[in-house]
Scaffold this active site. Sequence first.
Site, PDB file in Angstrom:
ATOM      1  N   GLY A   1       0.958  -1.190   0.214  1.00 52.12           N
ATOM      2  CA  GLY A   1      -0.038  -0.009  -0.203  1.00 52.12           C
ATOM      3  C   GLY A   1       0.832   1.168  -0.059  1.00 52.12           C
TER       4      GLY A   1
ATOM      5  CD  GLN B   1       3.009   5.872   2.985  1.00 52.43           C
ATOM      6  OE1 GLN B   1       2.376   5.106   2.466  1.00 52.43           O
ATOM      7  NE2 GLN B   1       4.070   4.871   3.512  1.00 52.43           N
TER       8      GLN B   1
ATOM      9  CG  LEU C   1       6.556   0.865   1.531  1.00 55.78           C
ATOM     10  CD1 LEU C   1       5.910   1.473   0.286  1.00 55.78           C
ATOM     11  CD2 LEU C   1       7.415   0.063   1.525  1.00 55.78           C
TER      12      LEU C   1
ATOM     13  CD  GLU D   1      -1.071   2.242   2.753  1.00 58.89           C
ATOM     14  OE1 GLU D   1      -0.564   3.408   2.643  1.00 58.89           O
ATOM     15  OE2 GLU D   1      -0.292   1.406   3.078  1.00 58.89           O
TER      16      GLU D   1
ATOM     17  CG  HIS E   1       0.021   6.484   5.895  1.00 58.85           C
ATOM     18  ND1 HIS E   1       1.185   7.023   6.406  1.00 58.85           N
ATOM     19  CD2 HIS E   1       0.273   5.433   5.487  1.00 58.85           C
ATOM     20  CE1 HIS E   1       1.889   6.110   6.772  1.00 58.85           C
ATOM     21  NE2 HIS E   1       1.736   5.032   6.335  1.00 58.85           N
TER      22      HIS E   1
END
Length: 184
Positions: free
Chosen positions: A44, A49, A98, A140, A143
């Site tokens: 994802g 990001q 990540l 996600e 985020h």
Amino acid sequence: MIYPIIAYGNPILKREAAEINEGEDINELISDMFDTMDNANGVGLAAPQINKGIRLFVIDSSLMLDEDSEEKGFRKVFINPIILDEYGDDYGFEEGCLSIPDVRAEITRPETLTIEYFDENWNLKEEEFSGMTARVIQHEYDHLEGILFVDYIKGLKKRLVKSKLIDVSKGKIPTDYSMIYPTR
């Protein structure tokens, strides 16, 4: 285009993302996000990001599933998503990110969710997801709300990962993908 991933410590990761104007042409950005996610071997990727403060994320939950899994994974785009409900049994699973390489922790989340979102063609959808796909979506979605999985870690566990988080923000954790660090 493959974007560098924004590392832990950058303020954009802690901000609530802005809605995208309906109908806006973001097809190239979506393609770039999938390329960036695939390049980093992610499941994802949320727009913050890659330093874009907008309500957009992409997932490929099929990468999280075992061969024996009855669950079907999805490669999907979520524009301006709203989680309408989360329900079912809470279960823990070790998550990573990540933006926070080399840090993992067991996070507890509800097993099922209902979400409303626009797809890549600006079609409004309302769907229910369960299992690993729901977990990837929840991660996600967080985020977009300025929440990181490490925000769920409490007490002693939080203190144990603190030095690793500092190392991530300083670029001391090697990755196979390009990153932008807040302090270096």
